[in-house]
Scaffold this active site. Structure first.
Site, short mmCIF file in Angstrom:
data_model
loop_
_atom_site.label_atom_id
_atom_site.label_comp_id
_atom_site.label_asym_id
_atom_site.label_seq_id
_atom_site.Cartn_x
_atom_site.Cartn_y
_atom_site.Cartn_z
N GLY A 150 0.77 -1.24 0.00
CA GLY A 150 0.00 0.00 0.00
C GLY A 150 0.80 1.29 0.00
O GLY A 150 2.00 1.32 -0.23
N CYS A 172 12.05 -1.31 1.26
CA CYS A 172 10.81 -1.15 0.49
C CYS A 172 9.86 -0.15 1.16
O CYS A 172 10.13 1.03 1.17
CB CYS A 172 10.15 -2.51 0.26
SG CYS A 172 8.96 -2.49 -1.10
N GLN A 207 10.30 4.01 2.23
CA GLN A 207 9.38 5.13 1.97
C GLN A 207 8.96 5.82 3.27
O GLN A 207 8.88 7.06 3.34
CB GLN A 207 8.16 4.61 1.22
CG GLN A 207 8.49 4.03 -0.15
CD GLN A 207 7.39 3.12 -0.69
OE1 GLN A 207 6.29 3.07 -0.17
NE2 GLN A 207 7.70 2.39 -1.75
N GLY A 258 4.59 -0.07 -5.46
CA GLY A 258 3.80 0.80 -6.33
C GLY A 258 4.00 2.27 -6.07
O GLY A 258 3.39 3.11 -6.72
N HIS A 306 14.69 -5.30 -2.64
CA HIS A 306 14.71 -6.36 -1.63
C HIS A 306 16.07 -7.06 -1.61
O HIS A 306 16.31 -7.96 -2.42
CB HIS A 306 13.61 -7.38 -1.92
CG HIS A 306 12.24 -6.86 -1.62
ND1 HIS A 306 11.59 -7.09 -0.43
CD2 HIS A 306 11.40 -6.09 -2.36
CE1 HIS A 306 10.41 -6.50 -0.45
NE2 HIS A 306 10.28 -5.88 -1.61
N GLU A 309 17.06 -9.20 0.45
CA GLU A 309 16.88 -10.61 0.82
C GLU A 309 16.40 -11.44 -0.36
O GLU A 309 16.29 -12.67 -0.26
CB GLU A 309 15.90 -10.73 1.99
CG GLU A 309 14.43 -10.68 1.62
CD GLU A 309 13.92 -9.30 1.25
OE1 GLU A 309 12.76 -9.19 0.82
OE2 GLU A 309 14.68 -8.32 1.38
#
Length: 366
Positions: free
Chosen positions: A221, A246, A250, A290, A331, A333
Protein backbone atom coordinates in the site's frame (compact mmCIF):
# COMPACT_ATOMS: atom_id res chain seq x y z
CA UNK A 1 -14.67 -23.92 -15.69
CA UNK A 2 -14.81 -20.65 -17.63
CA UNK A 3 -14.21 -17.53 -15.55
CA UNK A 4 -13.42 -13.93 -16.42
CA UNK A 5 -11.42 -10.89 -15.44
CA UNK A 6 -13.34 -7.63 -15.82
CA UNK A 7 -11.37 -4.38 -15.71
CA UNK A 8 -12.81 -1.01 -14.70
CA UNK A 9 -12.18 0.31 -18.24
CA UNK A 10 -14.56 -2.34 -19.62
CA UNK A 11 -11.92 -4.76 -20.92
CA UNK A 12 -12.86 -8.43 -20.40
CA UNK A 13 -10.59 -11.48 -20.43
CA UNK A 14 -12.18 -14.93 -20.47
CA UNK A 15 -10.16 -17.95 -19.41
CA UNK A 16 -10.16 -21.11 -17.32
CA UNK A 17 -10.60 -20.79 -13.60
CA UNK A 18 -8.52 -22.71 -11.08
CA UNK A 19 -8.35 -22.62 -7.31
CA UNK A 20 -11.32 -21.07 -5.53
CA UNK A 21 -14.47 -19.94 -7.33
CA UNK A 22 -14.94 -16.96 -5.02
CA UNK A 23 -15.51 -13.55 -6.66
CA UNK A 24 -12.87 -10.97 -5.75
CA UNK A 25 -12.00 -7.35 -6.49
CA UNK A 26 -8.52 -5.86 -6.36
CA UNK A 27 -5.84 -3.76 -8.01
CA UNK A 28 -4.49 -5.63 -11.05
CA UNK A 29 -0.68 -5.61 -11.25
CA UNK A 30 1.98 -7.60 -13.09
CA UNK A 31 5.27 -9.25 -12.08
CA UNK A 32 8.00 -9.98 -14.64
CA UNK A 33 9.83 -12.70 -12.67
CA UNK A 34 10.53 -15.92 -14.57
CA UNK A 35 10.65 -18.07 -11.43
CA UNK A 36 9.66 -17.77 -7.79
CA UNK A 37 5.88 -17.78 -8.14
CA UNK A 38 5.45 -19.30 -4.66
CA UNK A 39 7.37 -16.44 -3.04
CA UNK A 40 5.41 -13.93 -5.14
CA UNK A 41 1.96 -15.27 -4.25
CA UNK A 42 2.88 -15.38 -0.55
CA UNK A 43 4.51 -11.93 -0.36
CA UNK A 44 2.36 -9.77 2.00
CA UNK A 45 3.20 -6.70 -0.09
CA UNK A 46 0.63 -7.97 -2.63
CA UNK A 47 -2.19 -7.63 -0.10
CA UNK A 48 -5.40 -6.65 -1.92
CA UNK A 49 -3.95 -7.11 -5.40
CA UNK A 50 -4.67 -9.44 -8.30
CA UNK A 51 -1.24 -10.51 -9.54
CA UNK A 52 -0.51 -11.27 -13.19
CA UNK A 53 2.67 -13.16 -14.10
CA UNK A 54 4.22 -12.28 -17.45
CA UNK A 55 6.16 -15.55 -17.63
CA UNK A 56 3.88 -17.93 -19.56
CA UNK A 57 4.12 -21.30 -17.76
CA UNK A 58 3.48 -21.27 -14.00
CA UNK A 59 3.11 -24.09 -11.49
CA UNK A 60 5.50 -26.58 -13.09
CA UNK A 61 7.43 -27.19 -9.86
CA UNK A 62 4.37 -27.05 -7.62
CA UNK A 63 4.09 -25.70 -4.09
CA UNK A 64 6.48 -26.82 -1.35
CA UNK A 65 6.84 -26.24 2.39
CA UNK A 66 10.01 -24.13 2.24
CA UNK A 67 9.44 -21.23 -0.15
CA UNK A 68 6.68 -19.27 1.56
CA UNK A 69 7.27 -15.61 2.43
CA UNK A 70 4.22 -15.62 4.71
CA UNK A 71 2.08 -18.40 6.14
CA UNK A 72 -1.15 -17.02 4.68
CA UNK A 73 -1.14 -15.37 1.22
CA UNK A 74 -2.81 -11.95 1.07
CA UNK A 75 -3.36 -11.71 -2.69
CA UNK A 76 -6.86 -11.32 -4.12
CA UNK A 77 -6.21 -13.44 -7.19
CA UNK A 78 -3.60 -14.91 -9.53
CA UNK A 79 -3.51 -14.71 -13.32
CA UNK A 80 -1.28 -16.77 -15.62
CA UNK A 81 -1.05 -17.68 -19.29
CA UNK A 82 -0.79 -21.41 -18.60
CA UNK A 83 -1.05 -23.26 -15.30
CA UNK A 84 0.58 -26.66 -14.83
CA UNK A 85 -1.84 -29.27 -13.49
CA UNK A 86 0.80 -31.95 -12.89
CA UNK A 87 3.91 -30.37 -11.33
CA UNK A 88 7.16 -32.32 -11.25
CA UNK A 89 9.72 -31.57 -8.56
CA UNK A 90 11.18 -33.53 -5.66
CA UNK A 91 9.94 -30.88 -3.21
CA UNK A 92 6.42 -30.61 -4.66
CA UNK A 93 3.51 -31.10 -2.24
CA UNK A 94 0.56 -29.39 -3.96
CA UNK A 95 -0.39 -28.07 -7.35
CA UNK A 96 -1.35 -24.40 -7.61
CA UNK A 97 -4.98 -25.43 -8.05
CA UNK A 98 -4.95 -27.53 -4.87
CA UNK A 99 -3.17 -24.87 -2.84
CA UNK A 100 -5.47 -22.04 -3.96
CA UNK A 101 -8.52 -24.11 -3.13
CA UNK A 102 -7.31 -24.57 0.46
CA UNK A 103 -6.56 -20.83 0.77
CA UNK A 104 -9.79 -19.68 -0.98
CA UNK A 105 -7.86 -17.75 -3.65
CA UNK A 106 -9.16 -17.61 -7.24
CA UNK A 107 -6.90 -18.14 -10.24
CA UNK A 108 -7.39 -17.51 -13.94
CA UNK A 109 -5.43 -19.17 -16.75
CA UNK A 110 -5.52 -19.18 -20.53
CA UNK A 111 -5.86 -15.43 -21.12
CA UNK A 112 -3.54 -13.17 -23.11
CA UNK A 113 -1.33 -12.00 -20.22
CA UNK A 114 0.83 -10.05 -22.66
CA UNK A 115 -2.17 -7.94 -23.71
CA UNK A 116 -3.19 -7.41 -20.08
CA UNK A 117 0.35 -6.29 -19.20
CA UNK A 118 0.39 -3.82 -22.10
CA UNK A 119 -2.90 -2.33 -20.90
CA UNK A 120 -1.49 -1.83 -17.39
CA UNK A 121 1.73 -0.33 -18.78
CA UNK A 122 -0.24 2.08 -20.96
CA UNK A 123 -2.97 3.16 -18.53
CA UNK A 124 -1.49 2.28 -15.15
CA UNK A 125 -2.78 -0.19 -12.59
CA UNK A 126 -6.53 -0.76 -12.85
CA UNK A 127 -9.17 -2.17 -10.57
CA UNK A 128 -10.46 -5.54 -11.66
CA UNK A 129 -12.84 -8.32 -10.67
CA UNK A 130 -12.30 -12.07 -10.98
CA UNK A 131 -15.73 -13.63 -11.35
CA UNK A 132 -17.87 -16.29 -13.01
CA UNK A 133 -19.59 -16.04 -16.37
CA UNK A 134 -23.08 -15.52 -14.92
CA UNK A 135 -22.56 -11.96 -13.65
CA UNK A 136 -23.98 -8.75 -15.08
CA UNK A 137 -20.90 -7.24 -16.71
CA UNK A 138 -22.26 -3.68 -16.77
CA UNK A 139 -23.02 -3.85 -13.05
CA UNK A 140 -19.52 -5.14 -12.28
CA UNK A 141 -17.90 -2.35 -14.34
CA UNK A 142 -20.03 0.30 -12.61
CA UNK A 143 -19.13 -1.17 -9.23
CA UNK A 144 -15.43 -1.18 -10.08
CA UNK A 145 -15.49 2.46 -11.15
CA UNK A 146 -17.04 3.46 -7.83
CA UNK A 147 -15.02 1.03 -5.71
CA UNK A 148 -12.68 2.53 -3.13
CA UNK A 149 -10.02 -0.04 -2.39
CA UNK A 150 -8.99 -0.59 1.26
CA UNK A 151 -6.18 1.53 2.69
CA UNK A 152 -5.50 -0.62 5.76
CA UNK A 153 -3.43 -3.33 4.04
CA UNK A 154 -0.54 -2.99 6.51
CA UNK A 155 -2.91 -3.53 9.43
CA UNK A 156 -4.24 -6.66 7.68
CA UNK A 157 -0.86 -8.35 7.22
CA UNK A 158 1.20 -7.15 10.20
CA UNK A 159 1.60 -9.36 13.26
CA UNK A 160 -0.91 -8.57 16.00
CA UNK A 161 1.57 -8.98 18.85
CA UNK A 162 5.33 -8.99 19.36
CA UNK A 163 7.28 -12.25 19.29
CA UNK A 164 10.95 -13.24 19.53
CA UNK A 165 13.21 -15.09 17.12
CA UNK A 166 16.10 -15.68 19.53
CA UNK A 167 19.79 -15.41 18.74
CA UNK A 168 22.98 -14.58 20.64
CA UNK A 169 24.11 -11.66 18.51
CA UNK A 170 22.89 -8.08 18.18
CA UNK A 171 19.32 -7.42 19.21
CA UNK A 172 17.29 -6.16 16.25
CA UNK A 173 13.71 -4.95 16.55
CA UNK A 174 12.04 -5.80 13.26
CA UNK A 175 8.91 -3.72 12.62
CA UNK A 176 6.48 -5.86 10.64
CA UNK A 177 4.61 -3.85 8.01
CA UNK A 178 4.05 -7.02 5.96
CA UNK A 179 7.41 -8.67 6.49
CA UNK A 180 8.71 -11.30 4.10
CA UNK A 181 10.20 -14.27 5.90
CA UNK A 182 13.37 -13.75 3.87
CA UNK A 183 14.23 -10.67 5.95
CA UNK A 184 13.91 -12.59 9.20
CA UNK A 185 15.89 -15.46 7.72
CA UNK A 186 18.81 -13.18 6.82
CA UNK A 187 18.92 -11.74 10.34
CA UNK A 188 18.70 -15.22 11.88
CA UNK A 189 21.52 -16.36 9.60
CA UNK A 190 23.69 -13.69 11.25
CA UNK A 191 22.66 -14.87 14.74
CA UNK A 192 20.73 -11.69 15.51
CA UNK A 193 18.41 -11.70 18.51
CA UNK A 194 15.28 -10.56 16.68
CA UNK A 195 12.06 -9.25 18.20
CA UNK A 196 9.29 -8.82 15.62
CA UNK A 197 6.79 -6.09 16.54
CA UNK A 198 3.49 -4.84 15.03
CA UNK A 199 3.28 -1.95 12.56
CA UNK A 200 1.72 0.40 15.16
CA UNK A 201 4.42 -0.04 17.79
CA UNK A 202 5.47 3.21 19.45
CA UNK A 203 9.01 4.55 19.71
CA UNK A 204 8.90 4.16 23.51
CA UNK A 205 7.86 0.51 23.20
CA UNK A 206 10.76 -0.15 20.82
CA UNK A 207 13.34 1.63 22.97
CA UNK A 208 12.20 -0.26 26.07
CA UNK A 209 13.32 -3.45 24.30
CA UNK A 210 16.92 -2.08 24.34
CA UNK A 211 17.61 -2.78 20.66
CA UNK A 212 21.03 -2.55 19.04
CA UNK A 213 19.33 -1.86 15.73
CA UNK A 214 15.90 -1.32 14.18
CA UNK A 215 14.75 -2.78 10.87
CA UNK A 216 11.72 -1.48 8.96
CA UNK A 217 10.25 -4.20 6.78
CA UNK A 218 8.54 -4.20 3.42
CA UNK A 219 4.76 -4.00 3.22
CA UNK A 220 1.76 -3.18 1.00
CA UNK A 221 0.00 0.00 0.00
CA UNK A 222 0.58 3.73 0.27
CA UNK A 223 3.14 4.69 2.96
CA UNK A 224 1.11 7.81 3.78
CA UNK A 225 -1.64 5.55 5.12
CA UNK A 226 0.67 4.37 7.94
CA UNK A 227 0.87 7.65 9.87
CA UNK A 228 1.71 6.07 13.22
CA UNK A 229 4.79 4.44 11.70
CA UNK A 230 6.01 7.76 10.30
CA UNK A 231 5.82 9.27 13.80
CA UNK A 232 7.64 6.28 15.29
CA UNK A 233 10.50 6.45 12.78
CA UNK A 234 10.93 10.15 13.40
CA UNK A 235 11.16 9.53 17.16
CA UNK A 236 13.80 6.76 17.02
CA UNK A 237 16.12 8.39 14.48
CA UNK A 238 19.58 8.95 15.89
CA UNK A 239 18.95 6.85 19.00
CA UNK A 240 19.45 3.44 17.36
CA UNK A 241 20.92 2.41 13.96
CA UNK A 242 18.16 1.85 11.41
CA UNK A 243 17.80 -0.10 8.16
CA UNK A 244 14.65 0.05 6.02
CA UNK A 245 13.48 -2.04 3.08
CA UNK A 246 10.81 -1.15 0.49
CA UNK A 247 7.86 0.33 2.46
CA UNK A 248 10.31 0.89 5.30
CA UNK A 249 12.40 2.99 2.89
CA UNK A 250 9.38 5.13 1.97
CA UNK A 251 8.34 5.61 5.61
CA UNK A 252 11.93 6.67 6.43
CA UNK A 253 11.74 9.31 3.69
CA UNK A 254 8.39 10.64 4.92
CA UNK A 255 9.65 10.77 8.51
CA UNK A 256 12.51 13.00 7.33
CA UNK A 257 10.32 15.48 5.51
CA UNK A 258 10.51 14.06 1.98
CA UNK A 259 7.52 13.05 -0.13
CA UNK A 260 6.37 9.89 -1.92
CA UNK A 261 4.32 9.45 -5.06
CA UNK A 262 2.48 6.71 -6.88
CA UNK A 263 4.17 5.00 -9.83
CA UNK A 264 2.16 4.42 -12.99
CA UNK A 265 2.39 0.63 -12.82
CA UNK A 266 5.03 -0.03 -10.15
CA UNK A 267 8.20 -2.11 -10.08
CA UNK A 268 7.48 -5.82 -9.65
CA UNK A 269 10.01 -8.42 -10.75
CA UNK A 270 13.41 -9.95 -10.06
CA UNK A 271 15.58 -8.37 -12.74
CA UNK A 272 15.64 -4.64 -11.95
CA UNK A 273 19.09 -3.01 -12.33
CA UNK A 274 20.04 -0.60 -9.53
CA UNK A 275 23.18 1.54 -9.46
CA UNK A 276 25.15 2.26 -6.28
CA UNK A 277 26.17 5.91 -6.71
CA UNK A 278 29.17 5.58 -4.38
CA UNK A 279 30.83 2.64 -6.16
CA UNK A 280 29.26 2.76 -9.62
CA UNK A 281 28.39 -0.93 -9.29
CA UNK A 282 25.09 -2.23 -10.63
CA UNK A 283 23.08 -4.90 -8.81
CA UNK A 284 20.23 -6.88 -10.32
CA UNK A 285 17.48 -6.68 -7.73
CA UNK A 286 14.12 -8.07 -6.69
CA UNK A 287 11.40 -5.42 -6.38
CA UNK A 288 7.74 -5.11 -5.47
CA UNK A 289 6.32 -1.63 -4.91
CA UNK A 290 3.80 0.80 -6.33
CA UNK A 291 5.16 4.00 -4.74
CA UNK A 292 8.49 5.81 -4.87
CA UNK A 293 10.30 8.63 -3.08
CA UNK A 294 10.08 11.92 -4.96
CA UNK A 295 13.70 12.94 -5.55
CA UNK A 296 12.98 16.68 -5.72
CA UNK A 297 11.41 16.52 -2.24
CA UNK A 298 14.77 15.45 -0.75
CA UNK A 299 16.30 18.87 -1.43
CA UNK A 300 15.71 20.40 2.01
CA UNK A 301 16.10 17.19 4.03
CA UNK A 302 19.13 15.58 5.67
CA UNK A 303 18.94 12.62 3.32
CA UNK A 304 21.11 11.79 0.33
CA UNK A 305 20.36 9.44 -2.54
CA UNK A 306 22.63 6.38 -2.55
CA UNK A 307 21.06 4.22 -5.27
CA UNK A 308 19.00 4.82 -8.40
CA UNK A 309 16.97 2.55 -10.68
CA UNK A 310 18.55 2.34 -14.13
CA UNK A 311 15.23 1.60 -15.84
CA UNK A 312 13.53 4.88 -14.90
CA UNK A 313 15.91 6.86 -12.67
CA UNK A 314 13.77 6.63 -9.54
CA UNK A 315 15.26 6.72 -6.03
CA UNK A 316 16.33 3.26 -4.82
CA UNK A 317 18.38 4.07 -1.72
CA UNK A 318 18.77 6.74 0.96
CA UNK A 319 21.21 7.49 3.77
CA UNK A 320 20.87 10.00 6.60
CA UNK A 321 23.65 12.61 6.63
CA UNK A 322 23.86 12.79 10.44
CA UNK A 323 22.36 9.63 11.93
CA UNK A 324 23.25 5.93 11.43
CA UNK A 325 20.36 5.09 9.13
CA UNK A 326 20.03 3.87 5.55
CA UNK A 327 17.28 2.34 3.43
CA UNK A 328 16.74 0.71 0.04
CA UNK A 329 13.65 0.46 -2.12
CA UNK A 330 14.51 -3.00 -3.45
CA UNK A 331 14.71 -6.36 -1.63
CA UNK A 332 18.26 -7.35 -0.62
CA UNK A 333 16.88 -10.61 0.82
CA UNK A 334 15.57 -11.43 -2.71
CA UNK A 335 13.13 -14.34 -2.33
CA UNK A 336 12.58 -14.62 -5.21
CA UNK A 337 15.40 -13.14 -7.20
CA UNK A 338 19.16 -12.55 -7.21
CA UNK A 339 21.13 -12.00 -4.02
CA UNK A 340 23.44 -9.30 -5.41
CA UNK A 341 22.51 -6.90 -2.60
CA UNK A 342 22.58 -9.39 0.28
CA UNK A 343 25.68 -7.63 1.69
CA UNK A 344 23.45 -4.81 2.97
CA UNK A 345 22.54 -6.94 5.98
CA UNK A 346 26.26 -7.11 6.83
CA UNK A 347 26.54 -3.34 6.40
CA UNK A 348 23.65 -2.90 8.83
CA UNK A 349 25.41 -5.03 11.44
CA UNK A 350 28.66 -3.15 10.86
CA UNK A 351 26.76 0.11 11.42
CA UNK A 352 25.51 -1.30 14.73
CA UNK A 353 29.08 -2.22 15.76
CA UNK A 354 30.37 1.24 14.88
CA UNK A 355 27.55 2.96 16.76
CA UNK A 356 28.11 0.84 19.89
CA UNK A 357 31.86 1.49 19.88
CA UNK A 358 31.29 5.24 19.50
CA UNK A 359 28.93 5.10 22.48
CA UNK A 360 31.45 3.18 24.58
CA UNK A 361 34.20 5.65 23.70
CA UNK A 362 31.96 8.57 24.64
CA UNK A 363 31.23 6.98 28.02
CA UNK A 364 34.95 6.50 28.68
CA UNK A 365 35.66 10.15 27.93
CA UNK A 366 32.97 11.46 30.27
Amino acid sequence: MKRQLILEDGTIFVGEGFGSEVQTVGEVVFNTGMTGYQEILSDPSYCGQIVTLTYPLVGNYGINRDDFEAITPAIQGFIVKEVCDHPSNFRNQFSLDEFFKTKNIPGLAGIDTRKLTRIIRQYGTLKGALCGMDVNVDEIIAKLKGEILPTNQVEQVSTKSAYPSPGRGHRVVLVDFGMKHGILRELNKRDCDVIVVPYNVTADEILRLSPDGIMLSNGPGDPKDVKEAIEMVNAVLGKVPLFGICLGHQLFALANGADTERLKFGHRGSNHPVKDLATGKVAITSQNHGYTVNEASLLNTKLKVTHIALNDGTVEGLRHLEYPAFTVQYHPEASPGPEDANHLFNEFLQMIETFKKAGEKLCQNV
